[in-house]
Enzyme design. Structure first.
Site, PDB file in Angstrom:
ATOM      1  N   CYS A 146      11.754  73.786  76.649  1.00 23.28           N
ATOM      2  CA  CYS A 146      10.859  73.876  77.105  1.00 23.28           C
ATOM      3  C   CYS A 146       9.681  74.678  77.913  1.00 23.28           C
ATOM      4  O   CYS A 146       9.917  74.734  78.618  1.00 23.28           O
ATOM      5  CB  CYS A 146      10.349  72.308  77.863  1.00 23.28           C
ATOM      6  SG  CYS A 146       8.202  72.347  77.154  1.00 23.28           S
ATOM      7  N   CYS A 191      -3.854  77.784  80.489  1.00 22.98           N
ATOM      8  CA  CYS A 191      -3.553  77.536  79.526  1.00 22.98           C
ATOM      9  C   CYS A 191      -5.784  77.289  79.260  1.00 22.98           C
ATOM     10  O   CYS A 191      -6.777  77.131  80.242  1.00 22.98           O
ATOM     11  CB  CYS A 191      -3.328  76.845  78.657  1.00 22.98           C
ATOM     12  SG  CYS A 191      -4.147  76.551  76.765  1.00 22.98           S
TER      13      CYS A 191
HETATM   14 FE1  SF4 Z   1      -1.561  72.936  74.776  1.00 27.99          FE
HETATM   15 FE2  SF4 Z   1      -4.324  72.160  74.623  1.00 27.99          FE
HETATM   16 FE3  SF4 Z   1      -2.083  72.023  76.736  1.00 27.99          FE
HETATM   17 FE4  SF4 Z   1      -3.665  73.977  76.523  1.00 27.99          FE
HETATM   18  S1  SF4 Z   1      -4.641  73.155  77.014  1.00 27.99           S
HETATM   19  S2  SF4 Z   1      -1.510  73.802  76.964  1.00 27.99           S
HETATM   20  S3  SF4 Z   1      -3.659  73.808  74.214  1.00 27.99           S
HETATM   21  S4  SF4 Z   1      -2.606  71.115  75.066  1.00 27.99           S
END
Ligand code: SF4
Ligand code: SAH
Length: 353
Positions: A104, A111
């Site tokens: 993974c 993010c």
């Molecule tokens: Fe995925 Fe949302 Fe987590 Fe970003 S914030 S890694 S888009 S689940």
């Protein structure tokens, strides 16, 4: 400063060496050595000319991410904390399955999508990973496996489900995928690679013409726009009515599906009504539904649903003849399960909206 060997797709390495006047077979020898034999020094390659050696030693580096920390869970899941040249860190997970592994990979440090249920999302975006940092996670994890578990050291599947939104780092993820698919490179089959997205439309719009035909997974989490927006804020900008028709066009070949990941959160999106609406939304499409019971992390207000609710949800989707599985949680003991990854460093955090 030297640039990284691992940033090049096979074609671009060929071009790079050709520009220096190296022989045409040299790129293949180098790719084979590094990706098939998983070596990090080019000195012993048979057939590599002294001239090519001089070029690559003076201009390219073969460094892999540094393994800061390794944690092993009772179920043999392995979580690595890797750090890069600028000190930024990501986590990578090896998930065992029948003596083989799925890796993974992370695509970004943090993010920008800021999903309400995601540990990574709580840290904002620091930066996107370079191609060599994505490929480097694979190679460093492979090296660890070969050293520590030599009897079962095959990585068969790659999922972009670690930290980051892969389609928010389209170019580097795409080149990393090309290296993984290359016959001269890691030589993985295209149906063994899955990119998971929250539905980032600008990346999806590029996918059809630019991305090799790997699997797509959409984080659905709710068929109801209002609820989905509460979980995944970019749903307000890129709603399901725009995303689903687009991704349904991607799978090529009869046996290819779109995976819809559905994160089940207690008393939020785990009711029978939620299941019915999901089934109705996906009926007749190429859907394969993957139910993921919420994995808690420190400080979260959300909870895992009861097993009965998960089973009932499963049953309703199945009754619409939609293939559906429940993702078994692996590695949660060491916070290595879906959505539990987080870098230990946090700086310059930004969010998408
Ligand atoms: Fe995925 Fe949302 Fe987590 Fe970003 S914030 S890694 S888009 S689940
Ligand atoms: N950014 C991409 C890929 C990384 S997240 C995406 O969002 O799809 C990979 C998967 O883990 C996604 O389906 C995501 O919704 C899920 N996930 C995130 N947080 C989770 C949590 N706490 N428990 C279970 N799954 C989670």
């Amino acid at each position: 400063m030297k640039s990284s060997f691992y940033q090049y797709s096979f074609e671009s390495l060929r071009k790079y060496l050709a520009d220096f006047g190296c022989r045409a077979d040299q790129a293949r020898l180098l790719f084979n050595w590094h990706y098939k034999k998983n070596k990090t020094t080019p000195c012993e390659i048979n057939g590599l000319s002294a001239y090519t050696k001089k070029i690559i030693y003076s201009s390219l580096s073969f460094d892999l991410p540094v393994m800061d920390h390794v944690q092993i869970s009772e179920d043999l899941t392995v979580k690595f904390l890797f750090s890069f040249q600028d000190g930024k860190k990501v986590e990578t997970v090896l998930i065992p399955f029948n003596q083989k592994y799925t890796v993974c990979l992370s695509s970004q440090v943090g993010c920008a999508m800021n999903c309400a249920f995601c540990y990574t999302g709580t840290q904002g975006l620091t930066r996107s990973l370079k191609t060599e940092e994505i490929v480097g996670q694979f190679l460093a994890a492979q090296t660890w496996l070969t050293l520590n578990r030599p009897d079962d050291d095959r990585i068969l599947n790659v999922v972009f489900m670690g930290q980051g939104e892969p389609l928010h780092n389209f170019d580097n993820v795409k080149t990393a995928v090309e290296i993984m698919l290359s016959q001269n490179g890691l030589s993985l089959a295209d149906h063994k690679i899955t990119i998971s997205t929250s539905g980032y439309l600008p990346g999806l719009l590029r996918w059809k013409n630019e991305m090799p035909s790997v699997n797509i997974a959409l984080s659905l989490h709710s068929p109801i726009d209002e609820k989905r927006s509460q979980l995944i804020p970019i749903n307000r900008k890129y709603p399901l009515k725009d995303v689903i028709p687009l991704i349904e066009e991607f799978p090529q070949g009869k046996k290819r599906f779109v995976t819809y990941e559905y994160l089940l959160i207690r008393d939020f999106n785990d009711s029978e009504e939620d299941a019915l609406q999901t089934a109705k939304l996906l009926e007749g499409t190429k859907a394969f539904v993957n139910l993921i019971p919420f994995n808690p992390f420190p400080g979260t207000k959300w909870q895992r649903p009861t097993d009965e609710k998960v089973q009932k949800f499963h049953q309703i989707i199945e009754s619409y003849r939609i293939p559906v599985t429940i993702r078994t949680t692996k590695g949660d003991q060491i916070l290595a399960a879906c959505g539990q990854l987080k870098s230990s460093e946090r700086n310059d955090a930004k969010t998408a909206l």
